[in-house]
Design a protein around this motif. Structure first.
Motif, PDB file in Angstrom:
ATOM      1  N   UNK A  77     123.116  50.785  21.457  1.00 26.33           N
ATOM      2  CA  UNK A  77     122.181  51.714  22.074  1.00 26.33           C
ATOM      3  C   UNK A  77     122.743  53.126  22.131  1.00 26.33           C
ATOM      4  N   UNK A  78     123.948  53.279  22.625  1.00 26.76           N
ATOM      5  CA  UNK A  78     124.506  54.614  22.835  1.00 26.76           C
ATOM      6  C   UNK A  78     124.713  55.375  21.537  1.00 26.76           C
ATOM      7  N   UNK A  79     124.799  54.666  20.426  1.00 24.62           N
ATOM      8  CA  UNK A  79     124.983  55.295  19.123  1.00 24.62           C
ATOM      9  C   UNK A  79     123.702  55.296  18.292  1.00 24.62           C
ATOM     10  N   UNK A  80     122.575  55.021  18.915  1.00 26.97           N
ATOM     11  CA  UNK A  80     121.320  54.831  18.191  1.00 26.97           C
ATOM     12  C   UNK A  80     120.439  56.077  18.170  1.00 26.97           C
ATOM     13  N   UNK A  81     119.462  56.035  17.267  1.00 33.71           N
ATOM     14  CA  UNK A  81     118.424  57.064  17.238  1.00 33.71           C
ATOM     15  C   UNK A  81     117.547  56.944  18.484  1.00 33.71           C
ATOM     16  N   UNK A  82     117.429  55.740  18.999  1.00 33.07           N
ATOM     17  CA  UNK A  82     116.640  55.511  20.216  1.00 33.07           C
ATOM     18  C   UNK A  82     117.248  56.291  21.379  1.00 33.07           C
ATOM     19  N   UNK A  83     118.562  56.190  21.560  1.00 33.09           N
ATOM     20  CA  UNK A  83     119.225  56.951  22.629  1.00 33.09           C
ATOM     21  C   UNK A  83     119.124  58.448  22.369  1.00 33.09           C
ATOM     22  N   UNK A  84     119.260  58.840  21.113  1.00 28.14           N
ATOM     23  CA  UNK A  84     119.142  60.262  20.768  1.00 28.14           C
ATOM     24  C   UNK A  84     117.756  60.795  21.133  1.00 28.14           C
ATOM     25  N   UNK A  85     116.736  59.966  20.970  1.00 33.21           N
ATOM     26  CA  UNK A  85     115.383  60.379  21.349  1.00 33.21           C
ATOM     27  C   UNK A  85     115.296  60.601  22.859  1.00 33.21           C
ATOM     28  N   UNK A  86     115.980  59.772  23.625  1.00 32.12           N
ATOM     29  CA  UNK A  86     115.988  59.953  25.076  1.00 32.12           C
ATOM     30  C   UNK A  86     116.780  61.195  25.474  1.00 32.12           C
ATOM     31  N   UNK A  87     117.773  61.557  24.649  1.00 30.14           N
ATOM     32  CA  UNK A  87     118.567  62.766  24.909  1.00 30.14           C
ATOM     33  C   UNK A  87     117.761  64.039  24.660  1.00 30.14           C
ATOM     34  N   UNK A  88     116.721  63.934  23.857  1.00 29.64           N
ATOM     35  CA  UNK A  88     115.935  65.100  23.479  1.00 29.64           C
ATOM     36  C   UNK A  88     115.208  65.665  24.707  1.00 29.64           C
ATOM     37  N   UNK A  89     114.797  66.918  24.607  1.00 27.74           N
ATOM     38  CA  UNK A  89     114.064  67.546  25.701  1.00 27.74           C
ATOM     39  C   UNK A  89     112.779  66.774  25.986  1.00 27.74           C
ATOM     40  N   UNK A  90     112.058  66.432  24.918  1.00 28.40           N
ATOM     41  CA  UNK A  90     110.884  65.581  25.084  1.00 28.40           C
ATOM     42  C   UNK A  90     110.705  64.744  23.825  1.00 28.40           C
ATOM     43  N   UNK A  91     110.505  63.457  24.029  1.00 26.83           N
ATOM     44  CA  UNK A  91     110.200  62.538  22.943  1.00 26.83           C
ATOM     45  C   UNK A  91     109.315  61.446  23.525  1.00 26.83           C
ATOM     46  N   UNK A  92     108.379  60.977  22.736  1.00 29.28           N
ATOM     47  CA  UNK A  92     107.445  59.956  23.224  1.00 29.28           C
ATOM     48  C   UNK A  92     108.170  58.706  23.714  1.00 29.28           C
ATOM     49  N   UNK A  93     109.342  58.405  23.151  1.00 30.95           N
ATOM     50  CA  UNK A  93     110.083  57.210  23.569  1.00 30.95           C
ATOM     51  C   UNK A  93     110.539  57.280  25.022  1.00 30.95           C
ATOM     52  N   UNK A  94     110.587  58.484  25.573  1.00 31.07           N
ATOM     53  CA  UNK A  94     111.034  58.616  26.953  1.00 31.07           C
ATOM     54  C   UNK A  94     110.095  57.940  27.946  1.00 31.07           C
TER      55      UNK A  94
END
Length: 145
Positions: free
Chosen positions: A36-53
């Motif tokens: 998880x911590x190395x995933x694109x999924x986590x990177x999406x949560x790191x973003x300012x806004x992403x639908x995955x949040x």
């Protein structure tokens, strides 16, 4: 640090529940956390806004499973409390320091979080993060004199 908004606290909770869900699904906890911590999924949560949040922990787990082509079942498991705290704290850490999940994991991996939970879970989140960063700094000094 600025006060965490309700939305940011909700995202911390969602990530904590995601980590709990991984344990409840009998996934290998250290493998899940690293993936998880190395995933694109986590990177999406790191973003300012992403639908995955805002999709919820069940969908996030499916996204991660697809991304890594299957999460490992069985293996090492951590208690639910450790998993929730780890997920929550990692997300809080991102908001506290603006570091990305991948970089946070390099400082405090799954094993470190599991080992530190007992002593750190009662700390204020910022204090726990500062102490985890200090442990990493001291370890690097000892490993690279």
């Amino acid at each position: 640090m600025e006060y965490l908004t309700l939305e940011k606290r909700q995202l911390c909770d969602i990530q904590g529940r995601l980590f709990e869900l991984a344990q409840k699904a009998d996934l290998d906890c250290p493998f899940f956390i690293e993936s998880f911590m190395n995933s694109k999924t986590a990177a999406a949560l790191d973003d300012v806004y992403d639908r995955l949040q805002w999709v919820g922990e069940e969908y996030l787990l499916e996204e991660l499973n697809d991304e890594v082509h299957g999460l490992k079942k069985a293996g090492a498991t951590y208690p639910l409390e450790v998993m929730y705290w780890t997920g929550y704290l990692y997300r809080y850490w991102h908001y506290y320091t603006n570091e990305y999940s991948r970089d946070i994991y390099k400082i405090a991996d799954a094993r470190t979080m599991n080992e530190c939970w007992l002593g750190f879970h009662t700390f204020d989140s910022e204090m726990a993060i500062d102490d985890l960063k200090e442990i990493y700094r001291q370890k690097n000094i000892l490993d690279n004199p």
